[in-house]
Design a protein around this motif. Sequence first.
Motif, mmCIF file in Angstrom:
data_model
loop_
_atom_site.group_PDB
_atom_site.id
_atom_site.type_symbol
_atom_site.label_atom_id
_atom_site.label_comp_id
_atom_site.label_asym_id
_atom_site.label_seq_id
_atom_site.Cartn_x
_atom_site.Cartn_y
_atom_site.Cartn_z
ATOM 1 N N LEU A 127 3.491 79.746 35.091
ATOM 2 C CA LEU A 127 2.662 78.545 34.986
ATOM 3 C C LEU A 127 3.132 77.740 33.775
ATOM 4 C CD1 LEU A 127 0.273 77.028 36.201
ATOM 5 C CD2 LEU A 127 -1.259 78.434 34.851
ATOM 6 N N PRO A 128 4.394 77.245 33.830
ATOM 7 C CA PRO A 128 4.896 76.467 32.697
ATOM 8 C C PRO A 128 4.101 75.170 32.549
ATOM 9 C CG PRO A 128 6.427 76.330 34.537
ATOM 10 C CD PRO A 128 5.364 77.308 34.934
ATOM 11 N N LYS A 129 4.261 74.549 31.387
ATOM 12 C CA LYS A 129 3.450 73.377 31.069
ATOM 13 C C LYS A 129 3.637 72.272 32.107
ATOM 14 C CE LYS A 129 2.096 70.646 27.140
ATOM 15 N NZ LYS A 129 2.714 69.798 26.129
ATOM 16 N N LYS A 130 4.893 72.077 32.556
ATOM 17 C CA LYS A 130 5.147 70.980 33.497
ATOM 18 C C LYS A 130 4.392 71.196 34.805
ATOM 19 C CE LYS A 130 9.545 73.072 34.812
ATOM 20 N NZ LYS A 130 10.976 72.970 34.906
ATOM 21 N N LEU A 131 4.214 72.466 35.182
ATOM 22 C CA LEU A 131 3.491 72.766 36.416
ATOM 23 C C LEU A 131 1.994 72.493 36.231
ATOM 24 C CD1 LEU A 131 4.300 73.733 39.185
ATOM 25 C CD2 LEU A 131 3.977 76.088 38.461
ATOM 26 N N LYS A 132 1.492 72.893 35.062
ATOM 27 C CA LYS A 132 0.084 72.654 34.740
ATOM 28 C C LYS A 132 -0.250 71.171 34.804
ATOM 29 C CE LYS A 132 -1.841 76.145 31.724
ATOM 30 N NZ LYS A 132 -1.822 76.654 30.358
ATOM 31 N N ILE A 133 0.674 70.359 34.247
ATOM 32 C CA ILE A 133 0.452 68.914 34.224
ATOM 33 C C ILE A 133 0.370 68.379 35.655
ATOM 34 C CG2 ILE A 133 1.519 66.694 33.609
ATOM 35 C CD1 ILE A 133 2.695 68.181 31.125
ATOM 36 N N ASP A 172 3.950 64.841 44.393
ATOM 37 C CA ASP A 172 3.618 65.930 43.486
ATOM 38 C C ASP A 172 3.580 67.282 44.205
ATOM 39 O OD1 ASP A 172 3.606 64.582 41.168
ATOM 40 O OD2 ASP A 172 1.448 64.224 41.089
ATOM 41 N N TYR A 173 3.130 67.303 45.431
ATOM 42 C CA TYR A 173 3.161 68.549 46.212
ATOM 43 C C TYR A 173 4.593 69.059 46.320
ATOM 44 C CZ TYR A 173 -1.658 68.373 48.014
ATOM 45 O OH TYR A 173 -3.008 68.396 48.144
ATOM 46 N N ARG A 174 5.516 68.117 46.580
ATOM 47 C CA ARG A 174 6.911 68.525 46.717
ATOM 48 C C ARG A 174 7.462 69.055 45.401
ATOM 49 N NH1 ARG A 174 7.200 64.021 50.229
ATOM 50 N NH2 ARG A 174 7.857 62.660 48.565
ATOM 51 N N LYS A 175 7.065 68.378 44.294
ATOM 52 C CA LYS A 175 7.532 68.824 42.980
ATOM 53 C C LYS A 175 7.044 70.233 42.686
ATOM 54 C CE LYS A 175 8.131 64.584 40.359
ATOM 55 N NZ LYS A 175 7.434 63.660 39.452
ATOM 56 N N VAL A 176 5.759 70.468 42.990
ATOM 57 C CA VAL A 176 5.185 71.794 42.757
ATOM 58 C C VAL A 176 5.965 72.838 43.532
ATOM 59 C CG1 VAL A 176 3.203 73.258 43.331
ATOM 60 C CG2 VAL A 176 2.850 71.107 42.136
ATOM 61 N N ALA A 177 6.213 72.562 44.808
ATOM 62 C CA ALA A 177 6.929 73.532 45.638
ATOM 63 C C ALA A 177 8.306 73.821 45.060
ATOM 64 C CB ALA A 177 7.047 73.012 47.065
ATOM 65 N N ALA A 178 8.987 72.760 44.567
ATOM 66 C CA ALA A 178 10.335 72.948 44.033
ATOM 67 C C ALA A 178 10.311 73.802 42.768
ATOM 68 C CB ALA A 178 10.976 71.590 43.753
ATOM 69 N N ILE A 179 9.361 73.520 41.876
ATOM 70 C CA ILE A 179 9.289 74.274 40.621
ATOM 71 C C ILE A 179 8.931 75.734 40.902
ATOM 72 C CG2 ILE A 179 8.046 74.532 38.439
ATOM 73 C CD1 ILE A 179 7.651 71.464 38.462
ATOM 74 N N GLN A 180 7.936 75.934 41.756
ATOM 75 C CA GLN A 180 7.515 77.300 42.081
ATOM 76 C C GLN A 180 8.656 78.080 42.731
ATOM 77 O OE1 GLN A 180 4.104 76.836 44.600
ATOM 78 N NE2 GLN A 180 2.669 76.856 42.894
ATOM 79 N N ASN A 181 9.329 77.446 43.685
ATOM 80 C CA ASN A 181 10.425 78.127 44.369
ATOM 81 C C ASN A 181 11.512 78.535 43.400
ATOM 82 O OD1 ASN A 181 9.590 78.359 46.956
ATOM 83 N ND2 ASN A 181 10.315 76.343 47.572
ATOM 84 N N ASN A 182 11.804 77.633 42.486
ATOM 85 C CA ASN A 182 12.831 77.910 41.503
ATOM 86 C C ASN A 182 12.492 79.154 40.691
ATOM 87 O OD1 ASN A 182 15.220 77.327 40.390
ATOM 88 N ND2 ASN A 182 14.458 75.766 38.978
#
Length: 305
Positions: A127-133, A172-182
């Motif tokens: 749960l890095p800061k960028k994901l929280k934001i 933002d949904y897409r960004k979340v998916a990309a960060i989580q997948n990574n």
Amino acid sequence: MQLAISDLGKAWKNFFDPALPDWGKPRFKSKKTSRQGFKTDRARIVDGKLRLDKPRGIKTWYDLKFRGAKDLSGDLKTVSIYCEKGKYWASLPFEVEIDKRDTTAKHTAVDLNVGYFNYTEGEISVLPKKLKIIYERIKFYQRQLVRKHVVNGNKATQSKNYAKARAKLQRDYRKVAAIQNNILHEFTTELVTDFDKIVIEDLNVKAMQMSHVASKGLHRSMFGRFRQILTYKADWYGKEIILADKHYPSPQRCSACGHIKTGEDKIGLAGNAKHGTKHHEYICYECGFVGDRDENAVANLLALI
Ligand SMILES: [Zn+2]
């Protein structure tokens, strides 16, 4: 056209297969579904661009440029092109040879927490800061859309501002998916590379205790996906996943002597207050062991090998 016919053939075959009782009758694709697309087995990668079939009567090729094309290798299978939520996607499945990972004779266990995963080598943040934001921002857009609905009723969806807010939400949904997948792919690859046996817990329990995260559903999906990705990668590379029983008391057990805390002594708000234990501590009242709570849980899971 040929693919459509072969797909229809498969669908009928599955429908009549007694081993697949839940397989329904083939249906026509609805023109109204949010996902519209087609498949082709004639797509190729040419000079780092995706080349689809040339439609009849068209003279020039229209090649689609995309990032990362040079790093692709293997045998390109049936490509799907589809439009979803206003964006066009191409899905490019490749058949590749998998090199088995060497055995390492090392084992590990993973203890999943809301913001971080613990294993024998330490801790990784999920749960890095960028994901929280982004989670917070998603909550904001969702509320904004609901409010527009409340104020304007069903007409709301036709307004330009509504479409704008919805597009931002989807981005933002897409960004979340990309960060989580990574995060998940990096971690699971490390696990199956470095270890032969990996113990993980049943995830449903942990996924429930998530009161302080915005967009809980989005974050919760990480737990299930972690297990899914880890399982198939372990399968690819010939590694073993051991699933701890749902009732295995990994947080309550003492990894030194095996004593299990019960009743009021349990790790948790009440038990910690009763014994003056710090939030991240595990103290055993039987053998006197003192340790980090998360490391203790990992050691307990590891004891299952
Ligand atoms: Zn103990």
